[in-house]
Design a protein around this motif. Structure first.
Motif, PDB file in Angstrom:
ATOM      1  N   UNK A 173       0.900  -1.077   0.414  1.00 56.61           N
ATOM      2  CA  UNK A 173      -0.197   0.011  -0.188  1.00 56.61           C
ATOM      3  C   UNK A 173       1.125   1.966  -0.078  1.00 56.61           C
ATOM      4  N   UNK A 174       2.014   1.243   0.627  1.00 54.59           N
ATOM      5  CA  UNK A 174       2.783   1.722   0.916  1.00 54.59           C
ATOM      6  C   UNK A 174       3.196   2.826  -0.225  1.00 54.59           C
ATOM      7  N   UNK A 175       3.993   1.673  -1.448  1.00 57.01           N
ATOM      8  CA  UNK A 175       4.602   1.773  -2.374  1.00 57.01           C
ATOM      9  C   UNK A 175       3.527   2.714  -3.521  1.00 57.01           C
ATOM     10  N   UNK A 176       2.320   2.037  -3.284  1.00 55.59           N
ATOM     11  CA  UNK A 176       1.161   2.776  -4.158  1.00 55.59           C
ATOM     12  C   UNK A 176       1.176   4.202  -3.453  1.00 55.59           C
ATOM     13  N   UNK A 177       1.324   4.306  -2.857  1.00 55.94           N
ATOM     14  CA  UNK A 177       1.381   5.714  -2.281  1.00 55.94           C
ATOM     15  C   UNK A 177       2.184   6.916  -2.781  1.00 55.94           C
TER      16      UNK A 177
ATOM     17  N   UNK B  12       0.297   7.265   8.809  1.00 61.48           N
ATOM     18  CA  UNK B  12      -1.061   7.157   7.494  1.00 61.48           C
ATOM     19  C   UNK B  12      -1.295   5.760   9.346  1.00 61.48           C
ATOM     20  N   UNK B  13      -2.467   5.407   9.457  1.00 65.25           N
ATOM     21  CA  UNK B  13      -3.215   4.474  10.301  1.00 65.25           C
ATOM     22  C   UNK B  13      -4.143   3.288   9.323  1.00 65.25           C
TER      23      UNK B  13
ATOM     24  N   UNK C  14      -7.144   3.535   4.599  1.00 63.38           N
ATOM     25  CA  UNK C  14      -6.378   3.474   5.502  1.00 63.38           C
ATOM     26  C   UNK C  14      -6.560   5.389   5.308  1.00 63.38           C
ATOM     27  N   UNK C  15      -6.501   5.531   6.528  1.00 64.75           N
ATOM     28  CA  UNK C  15      -6.633   6.921   7.103  1.00 64.75           C
ATOM     29  C   UNK C  15      -4.789   8.065   7.084  1.00 64.75           C
ATOM     30  N   UNK C  16      -5.462   9.066   6.863  1.00 70.18           N
ATOM     31  CA  UNK C  16      -4.154   9.824   6.301  1.00 70.18           C
ATOM     32  C   UNK C  16      -3.631  10.762   7.573  1.00 70.18           C
TER      33      UNK C  16
END
Length: 133
Positions: A83-87, A103-104, A120-122
């Motif tokens: 998920x982080x790679x996508x963000x 992120x949460x 995912x909560x920013x």
């Protein structure tokens, strides 16, 4: 039932059954990591799943419980990392400021111990409402 969304403790804290003992989870609406590991070590539903697949039995020992716990966390880390790679392309890069983004991750775990990303909560809440926080 307004309190059936198990992952939302900000809603569940107003449930009239919050302090009552519930099957498996006990009082409250969430576990800390020690409680989760203890559940795996005692067999829990994960051990029953492992037993049905031939990788354990109903008399699960602590080593098997720890292995199942670590396997789940490995899968959760993979979900978070992917998920982080996508963000990464949308997080602004600034050379003039030392800062970070927090992120949460809300992750559900199904009966087969597969983690499912719910959201995912920013801007996650960092308040502590109960001892498990």
């Amino acid at each position: 039932n307004l309190f059936s969304h198990l992952t939302n403790s900000s809603i569940n804290k107003y449930s009239p059954s919050l302090s009552s003992e519930k099957e498996v989870i006990g009082a409250g609406c969430k576990w800390d990591f020690h409680q989760l590991r203890a559940w795996f070590r005692m067999g829990g539903d994960a051990a029953a799943s492992a037993a049905s697949s031939g990788s354990g039995g109903s008399g699960v020992d602590e080593a098997v419980g720890d292995t199942l716990y670590e396997a789940l966390w490995s899968r959760i880390r993979n979900v978070i990392n992917l998920t982080l790679l996508v963000l990464t392309p949308i997080v602004p890069a600034r050379d003039d400021v030392a800062c970070f983004e927090l992120f949460g991750f809300d992750i559900l775990v199904d009966d087969a111990m597969n983690p499912i990303l719910l959201e995912v909560n920013c801007s996650p809440a960092l308040g502590a409402d109960c001892p498990a926080d």
